[in-house]
Design an enzyme around this catalytic site. Structure first.
Site, PDB file in Angstrom:
ATOM      1  N   THR A 100      -2.367 132.982  39.227  1.00  0.00           N
ATOM      2  CA  THR A 100      -1.557 134.041  39.833  1.00  0.00           C
ATOM      3  C   THR A 100      -2.254 135.384  39.651  1.00  0.00           C
ATOM      4  O   THR A 100      -2.729 135.694  38.566  1.00  0.00           O
ATOM      5  CB  THR A 100      -0.164 134.099  39.194  1.00  0.00           C
ATOM      6  OG1 THR A 100       0.462 132.827  39.330  1.00  0.00           O
ATOM      7  CG2 THR A 100       0.701 135.160  39.858  1.00  0.00           C
ATOM      8  N   LEU A 156       1.117 135.983  33.051  1.00  0.00           N
ATOM      9  CA  LEU A 156       0.966 135.477  34.412  1.00  0.00           C
ATOM     10  C   LEU A 156       0.147 134.200  34.324  1.00  0.00           C
ATOM     11  O   LEU A 156      -0.776 134.100  33.502  1.00  0.00           O
ATOM     12  CB  LEU A 156       0.224 136.480  35.307  1.00  0.00           C
ATOM     13  CG  LEU A 156       0.959 137.741  35.783  1.00  0.00           C
ATOM     14  CD1 LEU A 156       0.016 138.591  36.632  1.00  0.00           C
ATOM     15  CD2 LEU A 156       2.211 137.396  36.574  1.00  0.00           C
ATOM     16  N   ASP A 157       0.459 133.229  35.168  1.00  0.00           N
ATOM     17  CA  ASP A 157      -0.365 132.023  35.222  1.00  0.00           C
ATOM     18  C   ASP A 157      -1.803 132.398  35.572  1.00  0.00           C
ATOM     19  O   ASP A 157      -2.052 133.403  36.243  1.00  0.00           O
ATOM     20  CB  ASP A 157       0.169 131.050  36.278  1.00  0.00           C
ATOM     21  CG  ASP A 157       1.522 130.471  35.911  1.00  0.00           C
ATOM     22  OD1 ASP A 157       1.883 130.508  34.720  1.00  0.00           O
ATOM     23  OD2 ASP A 157       2.228 129.994  36.828  1.00  0.00           O
ATOM     24  N   ARG A 158      -2.728 131.561  35.162  1.00  0.00           N
ATOM     25  CA  ARG A 158      -4.145 131.839  35.398  1.00  0.00           C
ATOM     26  C   ARG A 158      -4.455 132.045  36.874  1.00  0.00           C
ATOM     27  O   ARG A 158      -5.226 132.940  37.245  1.00  0.00           O
ATOM     28  CB  ARG A 158      -4.987 130.682  34.842  1.00  0.00           C
ATOM     29  CG  ARG A 158      -6.487 130.890  34.986  1.00  0.00           C
ATOM     30  CD  ARG A 158      -7.249 129.747  34.340  1.00  0.00           C
ATOM     31  NE  ARG A 158      -8.687 129.968  34.423  1.00  0.00           N
ATOM     32  CZ  ARG A 158      -9.607 129.153  33.906  1.00  0.00           C
ATOM     33  NH1 ARG A 158      -9.222 128.058  33.263  1.00  0.00           N
ATOM     34  NH2 ARG A 158     -10.883 129.420  34.035  1.00  0.00           N
ATOM     35  N   ARG A 209       7.379 128.869  41.397  1.00  0.00           N
ATOM     36  CA  ARG A 209       6.761 127.685  41.983  1.00  0.00           C
ATOM     37  C   ARG A 209       7.736 126.505  42.011  1.00  0.00           C
ATOM     38  O   ARG A 209       7.840 125.781  43.016  1.00  0.00           O
ATOM     39  CB  ARG A 209       5.491 127.327  41.210  1.00  0.00           C
ATOM     40  CG  ARG A 209       4.452 128.434  41.252  1.00  0.00           C
ATOM     41  CD  ARG A 209       3.411 128.319  40.135  1.00  0.00           C
ATOM     42  NE  ARG A 209       2.536 127.173  40.312  1.00  0.00           N
ATOM     43  CZ  ARG A 209       1.566 126.862  39.442  1.00  0.00           C
ATOM     44  NH1 ARG A 209       1.387 127.585  38.350  1.00  0.00           N
ATOM     45  NH2 ARG A 209       0.794 125.826  39.678  1.00  0.00           N
TER      46      ARG A 209
END
Length: 330
Positions: free
Chosen positions: A158, A154-156, A256
């Protein structure tokens, strides 16, 4: 003098590596390539040295020579020659507050799998100037765990559901499910503008590149990899829409960039978002990317029913929604 390590597979101290050592492989490392195993086991040893002792036959498995791509089997006995290593850095500790937060964020756990509701702002792993991520924190919190590995990313910024395998066999199984598309992942995202009901699928190839600064950026390009996201409207607000996003493929920044591509960028997104809309919603209290991995539906080996896990929105995101005018109730 021989040091017999039975079934641990854990890194040895510098003193212990001054003699020949033997390691018996358990299920935790079965299926792993021998080179990757040694790189982790011999912390502080340059990769070039690891591949040199493999090429020269100094590492033996069940008394025989093997190549770097050999995959370990449960019960294999590895002979590791004496080797000098650099002094290892002491692992960073975990603050009491962070440890308490992560412990409270565990959504599911059995002897094979952990599912954590990752907080926004915490990277999934260290690197690129980040000393400690979720996986490093979990390893410090669980010093006796023989195996802990991220199943996906997961993105930081998110938040939400992320899986951590506790067995290599489970990691292999879940990676296969991800490749086959049998794991159902749903996200909640707040986008700028009024998302149209007719827009249910975004099918646009994505290409990843790295800028001179080292920052990763993704954009829609015919030269990119096939990428598909399904969207559904959950709630409408003034100047924003809460949507559920289901990524069919698993590309970097997919939700995104797909939302931006069709003209409804995510709010709080300082990389792909609309600056004016982000500024407006920052004044309303949105201080982070509004993207949350809300649920997982995961097939489990030898079980008829899939595992279903959900993660509630964090208090700040829920508070923001509560403060907005819900047009569906007007």
């Amino acid at each position: 003098m021989t040091d017999l390590e039975v079934g641990s597979g854990s890194p040895q101290s510098q003193a212990e590596k001054s003699a020949v050592s033997f390691v018996e492989i358990t299920d935790a490392h079965a299926g792993q390539r021998i080179d990757n195993f040694l790189i982790t086991y011999l912390k502080g040893v340059p990769k070039s040295r690891v591949y040199r002792i493999l090429r020269k036959g100094e590492v033996r498995v069940n008394k025989g020579r093997i190549k770097a791509e050999y995959r370990l089997c449960e019960g294999d006995l590895i002979r590791i020659p004496p080797i000098r290593v650099s002094e290892e850095k002491r692992p960073l500790g975990v603050s009491a507050s962070l440890g308490k937060l992560i412990q409270a964020s565990i959504l599911f756990e059995d002897d094979r799998l952990l599912v954590v509701n990752k907080p926004s702002g915490l990277a999934v792993h260290g690197g690129s100037g980040i000393s400690q991520g979720l996986i490093e924190v979990l390893r410090v919190m669980r010093p006796d765990a023989r195996f802990l590995e991220l199943v996906h990313r997961l993105d930081r910024d998110t938040s939400g559901c992320i899986m951590v395998a506790k067995k290599r066999s489970m990691l292999r199984f879940l990676h296969e499910q991800l490749r086959n598309g049998t794991i159902d992942k749903r996200y909640l995202a707040l986008v700028a503008g009024r998302w149209p009901n007719r827009r249910k699928v975004v099918n646009a190839p994505l290409l990843k590149n790295t800028l001179q600064s080292g920052e990763r950026m993704v954009h829609v390009s015919p030269e990119g990899k096939r990428s598909v996201t399904e969207f559904a409207v959950i709630s409408r607000y003034q100047q924003a829409t809460l949507v559920e996003a289901k990524p069919i493929s698993g590309r970097t920044h997919q939700i995104r960039v797909h939302a931006l591509h069709v003209g409804y960028p995510l709010l709080g997104d300082d990389k792909y978002g609309d600056q004016q809309a982000c500024k407006l919603f920052k004044e309303k209290g949105l201080k982070r990317l509004f993207l949350h991995a809300a649920s997982l539906k995961v097939p489990m080996p030898e079980e008829e029913k899939p595992l279903e896990v959900s993660a509630a929105l964090s208090a700040d995101l829920q508070s923001l929604l509560d403060s907005l005018v819900d047009e569906s109730r007007c």
